[in-house]
Design a protein around this motif. Structure first.
Motif, PDB file in Angstrom:
ATOM      1  N   ARG A  70      24.311   1.679   3.410  1.00 33.25           N
ATOM      2  CA  ARG A  70      23.918   1.252   4.756  1.00 33.25           C
ATOM      3  C   ARG A  70      23.761   2.506   5.621  1.00 33.25           C
ATOM      4  O   ARG A  70      24.553   3.437   5.534  1.00 33.25           O
ATOM      5  CB  ARG A  70      24.979   0.341   5.344  1.00 33.25           C
ATOM      6  CG  ARG A  70      24.584  -0.274   6.681  1.00 33.25           C
ATOM      7  CD  ARG A  70      25.655  -1.165   7.245  1.00 33.25           C
ATOM      8  NE  ARG A  70      26.237  -2.085   6.296  1.00 33.25           N
ATOM      9  CZ  ARG A  70      25.779  -3.308   6.031  1.00 33.25           C
ATOM     10  NH1 ARG A  70      24.695  -3.735   6.644  1.00 33.25           N
ATOM     11  NH2 ARG A  70      26.382  -4.079   5.162  1.00 33.25           N
ATOM     12  N   VAL A  71      22.740   2.522   6.469  1.00 35.54           N
ATOM     13  CA  VAL A  71      22.517   3.657   7.356  1.00 35.54           C
ATOM     14  C   VAL A  71      23.388   3.480   8.596  1.00 35.54           C
ATOM     15  O   VAL A  71      23.199   2.568   9.394  1.00 35.54           O
ATOM     16  CB  VAL A  71      21.030   3.778   7.760  1.00 35.54           C
ATOM     17  CG1 VAL A  71      20.844   4.890   8.787  1.00 35.54           C
ATOM     18  CG2 VAL A  71      20.166   4.037   6.538  1.00 35.54           C
ATOM     19  N   ASP A  72      24.371   4.365   8.705  1.00 33.11           N
ATOM     20  CA  ASP A  72      25.216   4.437   9.890  1.00 33.11           C
ATOM     21  C   ASP A  72      25.514   5.911  10.137  1.00 33.11           C
ATOM     22  O   ASP A  72      25.055   6.782   9.388  1.00 33.11           O
ATOM     23  CB  ASP A  72      26.486   3.588   9.733  1.00 33.11           C
ATOM     24  CG  ASP A  72      27.338   3.980   8.531  1.00 33.11           C
ATOM     25  OD1 ASP A  72      27.200   5.106   8.008  1.00 33.11           O
ATOM     26  OD2 ASP A  72      28.156   3.150   8.104  1.00 33.11           O
ATOM     27  N   ALA A  73      26.263   6.198  11.198  1.00 26.93           N
ATOM     28  CA  ALA A  73      26.542   7.594  11.547  1.00 26.93           C
ATOM     29  C   ALA A  73      27.248   8.321  10.408  1.00 26.93           C
ATOM     30  O   ALA A  73      26.931   9.479  10.100  1.00 26.93           O
ATOM     31  CB  ALA A  73      27.377   7.657  12.828  1.00 26.93           C
ATOM     32  N   GLU A  74      28.188   7.653   9.759  1.00 25.82           N
ATOM     33  CA  GLU A  74      28.933   8.282   8.661  1.00 25.82           C
ATOM     34  C   GLU A  74      28.022   8.618   7.485  1.00 25.82           C
ATOM     35  O   GLU A  74      28.099   9.708   6.924  1.00 25.82           O
ATOM     36  CB  GLU A  74      30.064   7.358   8.205  1.00 25.82           C
ATOM     37  CG  GLU A  74      30.917   7.953   7.108  1.00 25.82           C
ATOM     38  CD  GLU A  74      32.025   7.010   6.644  1.00 25.82           C
ATOM     39  OE1 GLU A  74      32.734   7.395   5.696  1.00 25.82           O
ATOM     40  OE2 GLU A  74      32.176   5.913   7.204  1.00 25.82           O
ATOM     41  N   SER A  75      27.141   7.693   7.116  1.00 25.57           N
ATOM     42  CA  SER A  75      26.272   7.956   5.958  1.00 25.57           C
ATOM     43  C   SER A  75      25.286   9.081   6.252  1.00 25.57           C
ATOM     44  O   SER A  75      25.021   9.918   5.385  1.00 25.57           O
ATOM     45  CB  SER A  75      25.538   6.685   5.514  1.00 25.57           C
ATOM     46  OG  SER A  75      24.583   6.279   6.471  1.00 25.57           O
ATOM     47  N   LEU A  76      24.746   9.136   7.462  1.00 22.87           N
ATOM     48  CA  LEU A  76      23.823  10.232   7.796  1.00 22.87           C
ATOM     49  C   LEU A  76      24.546  11.573   7.773  1.00 22.87           C
ATOM     50  O   LEU A  76      24.005  12.567   7.275  1.00 22.87           O
ATOM     51  CB  LEU A  76      23.186   9.991   9.166  1.00 22.87           C
ATOM     52  CG  LEU A  76      22.213   8.819   9.266  1.00 22.87           C
ATOM     53  CD1 LEU A  76      21.663   8.706  10.686  1.00 22.87           C
ATOM     54  CD2 LEU A  76      21.075   8.928   8.257  1.00 22.87           C
ATOM     55  N   THR A  77      25.769  11.597   8.273  1.00 24.67           N
ATOM     56  CA  THR A  77      26.559  12.824   8.239  1.00 24.67           C
ATOM     57  C   THR A  77      26.804  13.272   6.799  1.00 24.67           C
ATOM     58  O   THR A  77      26.682  14.459   6.465  1.00 24.67           O
ATOM     59  CB  THR A  77      27.902  12.606   8.975  1.00 24.67           C
ATOM     60  OG1 THR A  77      27.619  12.246  10.332  1.00 24.67           O
ATOM     61  CG2 THR A  77      28.764  13.855   8.944  1.00 24.67           C
ATOM     62  N   LYS A  78      27.136  12.330   5.921  1.00 26.33           N
ATOM     63  CA  LYS A  78      27.381  12.661   4.505  1.00 26.33           C
ATOM     64  C   LYS A  78      26.116  13.149   3.813  1.00 26.33           C
ATOM     65  O   LYS A  78      26.157  14.078   3.005  1.00 26.33           O
ATOM     66  CB  LYS A  78      27.945  11.440   3.776  1.00 26.33           C
ATOM     67  CG  LYS A  78      29.387  11.153   4.120  1.00 26.33           C
ATOM     68  CD  LYS A  78      29.910   9.942   3.372  1.00 26.33           C
ATOM     69  CE  LYS A  78      31.371   9.684   3.693  1.00 26.33           C
ATOM     70  NZ  LYS A  78      31.891   8.490   3.016  1.00 26.33           N
ATOM     71  N   ILE A  79      24.975  12.534   4.109  1.00 29.83           N
ATOM     72  CA  ILE A  79      23.704  12.964   3.513  1.00 29.83           C
ATOM     73  C   ILE A  79      23.432  14.422   3.862  1.00 29.83           C
ATOM     74  O   ILE A  79      23.130  15.246   2.990  1.00 29.83           O
ATOM     75  CB  ILE A  79      22.539  12.058   3.979  1.00 29.83           C
ATOM     76  CG1 ILE A  79      22.651  10.672   3.341  1.00 29.83           C
ATOM     77  CG2 ILE A  79      21.188  12.699   3.667  1.00 29.83           C
ATOM     78  CD1 ILE A  79      21.733   9.629   3.973  1.00 29.83           C
ATOM     79  N   LEU A  80      23.556  14.767   5.136  1.00 27.11           N
ATOM     80  CA  LEU A  80      23.266  16.139   5.561  1.00 27.11           C
ATOM     81  C   LEU A  80      24.310  17.124   5.056  1.00 27.11           C
ATOM     82  O   LEU A  80      23.980  18.274   4.751  1.00 27.11           O
ATOM     83  CB  LEU A  80      23.112  16.184   7.077  1.00 27.11           C
ATOM     84  CG  LEU A  80      21.804  15.492   7.523  1.00 27.11           C
ATOM     85  CD1 LEU A  80      21.808  15.213   8.999  1.00 27.11           C
ATOM     86  CD2 LEU A  80      20.592  16.302   7.128  1.00 27.11           C
ATOM     87  N   ALA A  81      25.550  16.687   4.906  1.00 30.49           N
ATOM     88  CA  ALA A  81      26.578  17.565   4.320  1.00 30.49           C
ATOM     89  C   ALA A  81      26.253  17.863   2.855  1.00 30.49           C
ATOM     90  O   ALA A  81      26.408  18.999   2.391  1.00 30.49           O
ATOM     91  CB  ALA A  81      27.955  16.922   4.451  1.00 30.49           C
TER      92      ALA A  81
END
Length: 193
Positions: A172-183
């Motif tokens: 699911r796209v949420d703030a946590e997942s976007l942060t993990k993708i970029l990390a």
């Protein structure tokens, strides 16, 4: 490895099931809905969103995380946005299937990329446009969600004109997942893990 296939669920063309405010503009309104969702979630994660104005390479937005040190590089990921009113993800399953309307959309996402990486983001929305959002005293609610997947390295038989791919429900796209993708991108890790 992700493998694309022909659809098997017999879905009908979009216009046959959408209850739009104005059918002439429903596609543009779906784009606006998903851009609003992505911008809101990205803002929560501290990311900037750049809308790609010309769809030459199959990407709609670029998500950018500023560096923690001004002398470091920012991290970015390209995203192709798709919106569908034909899918209600079943939370008891591991994935749902999404069918591309054109082969070229799939082809843009599967090619190996050094940087920036690219993902597919699929938004599921109700078929009745008036139900896409709800405003209450508690906030603005967007009906349904966006999900992401990296298709880098995926394959589909060249004869398949409209490949279908599996989208993990856990993505699911949420703030946590976007942060993990970029990390992961920062660390040089695969987004397919």
């Amino acid at each position: 490895m992700v493998k694309a296939t022909e659809p098997t669920d017999g879905r009908q063309p979009r216009a046959s099931h959408i209850e739009a405010v104005d059918m002439r503009y429903v596609t543009q309104m779906m784009e606006q809905l998903q851009q609003g969702y992505i911008k809101s979630v990205a803002a929560t994660a501290g990311l900037a969103v750049e809308i790609v104005p010309v769809d030459v390479y199959g990407y709609d937005v670029r998500l950018i995380r500023p560096p923690s040190d001004p002398l470091d590089e920012e991290a970015a990921v390209l995203a192709q946005l798709k919106c569908t009113t034909q899918i209600i993800p079943d939370q008891s399953r591991e994935y749902f299937s999404y069918q591309f309307t054109k082969r070229q959309y799939f082809d843009h996402l599967v090619k190996p990329r050094k940087y920036p990486k690219a993902i597919l983001i699929v938004m599921t929305a109700p078929p009745r446009q008036a139900e896409w959002t709800e405003v209450t005293h508690g906030g603005l609610w967007t009906r349904r969600s966006c999900f992401w997947v990296s298709l880098e390295g995926a394959q589909a038989d060249p004869s398949i004109r409209k490949p279908s791919v599996r989208i993990p429900i856990k993505n699911r796209v949420d703030a946590e997942s976007l942060t993990k993708i970029l990390a992961k991108i920062d660390r040089g890790e695969s987004l397919n893990d």
